[in-house]
Scaffold this motif. Sequence first.
Motif, PDB file in Angstrom:
ATOM      1  N   HIS A   1       1.479  -1.408   0.229  1.00  0.00           N
ATOM      2  CA  HIS A   1      -0.209  -0.186   0.152  1.00  0.00           C
ATOM      3  C   HIS A   1       1.345   1.312  -0.302  1.00  0.00           C
ATOM      4  CE1 HIS A   1       0.900  -0.724   3.884  1.00  0.00           C
ATOM      5  NE2 HIS A   1       0.671   0.037   4.343  1.00  0.00           N
ATOM      6  N   VAL A   2       2.419   1.309   0.966  1.00  0.00           N
ATOM      7  CA  VAL A   2       3.063   1.692   0.908  1.00  0.00           C
ATOM      8  C   VAL A   2       4.068   2.701  -0.795  1.00  0.00           C
ATOM      9  CG1 VAL A   2       4.669   3.344   1.691  1.00  0.00           C
ATOM     10  CG2 VAL A   2       3.138   1.764   3.067  1.00  0.00           C
ATOM     11  N   PHE A   3       4.078   1.259  -1.268  1.00  0.00           N
ATOM     12  CA  PHE A   3       4.431   1.181  -2.507  1.00  0.00           C
ATOM     13  C   PHE A   3       3.473   2.004  -3.629  1.00  0.00           C
ATOM     14  CE2 PHE A   3       5.913  -1.085  -6.940  1.00  0.00           C
ATOM     15  CZ  PHE A   3       7.207  -0.662  -6.361  1.00  0.00           C
ATOM     16  N   ARG A   4       2.025   1.542  -4.075  1.00  0.00           N
ATOM     17  CA  ARG A   4       1.576   2.171  -4.810  1.00  0.00           C
ATOM     18  C   ARG A   4       1.507   3.394  -4.739  1.00  0.00           C
ATOM     19  NH1 ARG A   4      -1.697  -0.877  -3.652  1.00  0.00           N
ATOM     20  NH2 ARG A   4      -2.881  -0.942  -1.789  1.00  0.00           N
ATOM     21  N   LYS A   5       1.333   4.229  -3.226  1.00  0.00           N
ATOM     22  CA  LYS A   5       1.190   5.402  -2.718  1.00  0.00           C
ATOM     23  C   LYS A   5       2.894   6.237  -3.299  1.00  0.00           C
ATOM     24  CE  LYS A   5      -1.107   5.878   0.972  1.00  0.00           C
ATOM     25  NZ  LYS A   5      -0.971   6.228   2.039  1.00  0.00           N
ATOM     26  N   LEU A   6       3.889   5.810  -3.332  1.00  0.00           N
ATOM     27  CA  LEU A   6       5.429   5.562  -3.969  1.00  0.00           C
ATOM     28  C   LEU A   6       4.962   6.394  -5.550  1.00  0.00           C
ATOM     29  CD1 LEU A   6       8.106   7.048  -3.665  1.00  0.00           C
ATOM     30  CD2 LEU A   6       9.004   3.864  -3.674  1.00  0.00           C
ATOM     31  N   TYR A   7       4.670   4.681  -6.590  1.00  0.00           N
ATOM     32  CA  TYR A   7       4.120   5.672  -7.532  1.00  0.00           C
ATOM     33  C   TYR A   7       3.217   5.808  -7.920  1.00  0.00           C
ATOM     34  CZ  TYR A   7       9.018   2.616  -8.545  1.00  0.00           C
ATOM     35  OH  TYR A   7       9.937   3.184  -8.688  1.00  0.00           O
ATOM     36  N   GLN A   8       2.624   6.463  -7.590  1.00  0.00           N
ATOM     37  CA  GLN A   8       0.970   6.912  -7.629  1.00  0.00           C
ATOM     38  C   GLN A   8       1.041   7.733  -8.872  1.00  0.00           C
ATOM     39  OE1 GLN A   8      -1.409   9.401  -4.599  1.00  0.00           O
ATOM     40  NE2 GLN A   8      -3.048   9.361  -5.989  1.00  0.00           N
ATOM     41  N   ASP A   9       0.517   7.447  -9.787  1.00  0.00           N
ATOM     42  CA  ASP A   9       0.335   7.841 -11.328  1.00  0.00           C
ATOM     43  C   ASP A   9       2.135   7.918 -12.412  1.00  0.00           C
ATOM     44  OD1 ASP A   9      -1.993   9.789 -10.935  1.00  0.00           O
ATOM     45  OD2 ASP A   9      -0.819  10.524 -10.309  1.00  0.00           O
ATOM     46  N   LYS A  10       1.829   6.456 -12.028  1.00  0.00           N
ATOM     47  CA  LYS A  10       3.567   6.019 -12.538  1.00  0.00           C
ATOM     48  C   LYS A  10       3.361   4.508 -13.244  1.00  0.00           C
ATOM     49  CE  LYS A  10       6.562   9.344 -11.189  1.00  0.00           C
ATOM     50  NZ  LYS A  10       7.306  10.584 -11.694  1.00  0.00           N
ATOM     51  N   GLY A  11       1.923   4.420 -13.770  1.00  0.00           N
ATOM     52  CA  GLY A  11       2.256   3.474 -14.803  1.00  0.00           C
ATOM     53  C   GLY A  11       1.272   2.703 -13.556  1.00  0.00           C
ATOM     54  N   LYS A  12       1.449   0.906 -14.737  1.00  0.00           N
ATOM     55  CA  LYS A  12       0.274   0.431 -13.791  1.00  0.00           C
ATOM     56  C   LYS A  12       1.535  -0.618 -12.713  1.00  0.00           C
ATOM     57  CE  LYS A  12      -1.897  -4.401 -15.617  1.00  0.00           C
ATOM     58  NZ  LYS A  12      -2.638  -4.901 -16.906  1.00  0.00           N
TER      59      LYS A  12
END
Length: 315
Positions: free
Chosen positions: A190-201
């Motif tokens: 869930h933290v990794f997803r925030k780090l890469y928000q709007d950065k691809g699939k």
Amino acid sequence: MKVRLVGQDIDYIDPVGLMLVSAAAKAQGHSTHLGILSRESVIDKIDALRPDVVAYSSSTGEHKYYLHANEAIKSRFPDVFTIMGGPHPTFCPEAHEEGSLDAVCVGEGDEAFPELLTRLERGDSVSGLRNIITRKGKTNEIRNLYPDLDNLPFPDRDLFYQTTELGQWPLKSFMASRGCPYNCTYCFNHVFRKLYQDKGKLLRRHSVEYVIEEIKRVRSKYPMGFVKFYDDIFVYKVDSWLEEFVSKYKKEIGLPFHCLTRADLMTDDIARLLKEAGCRSISMSIEAGNSRFRNEVLKRGMSEDQIVAAFNTCR
């Protein structure tokens, strides 16, 4: 350039991260060499090799061993460029301030690390390189998630297999995908997803052809009696990928394998297909028997009935 890749120990799980970094470096003509802190003098190996770069991949906790080793390395070989990637600097980017590291890599290093080596080889500054934070630099933007995993080179398993007992160990580990859509509070996703928000699939998968070919290549050179897929979740549903995998794996590989999934995803159809392919064991973590703790605190989002039904289905 000569790159010394350093690990702490051999735990019989293939360190695919370091293997991928090595493959990316070799694809650009660099040479890579392995050092294991727990079983040899990395200082002596660096003295013999005189590498241009020393790189670590670390989880939090393990990082202290690398920081300690790096102090010794930098005091003896101050011109060697040292960098740490992996989970610890990704989620604790201030790691570049913790010791004598020259830089850390935040997030995926598939493109960042080879670009770093290119700049170092040319004598160019690495400041401003996306995903890389230097001691004197600022926190740079991270690049998009690598979109097509099939364009990556196969992990450089020779790095470990030819120099440690992993090569003769009959169980070999593979990754068919990256990413997980769930929000379990104890996990990094869930933290990794925030780090890469709007950065691809976030969820990306190798083609079946890539997975089968990688296993074939390993089996052609090294003993293999059992396969372990370490994807966070190997199977979400019955889809064309799973159906193709079942057909090709049982025909072209034919080895028993293990994989991971969730109890609330398991169905009779999934179980039948996995068994047909050769699956012999599955991990489906419960995490807590208390439903309130499991779902309200850990955010697992599954009932006791789903858990019991999933295990009965697999049985």
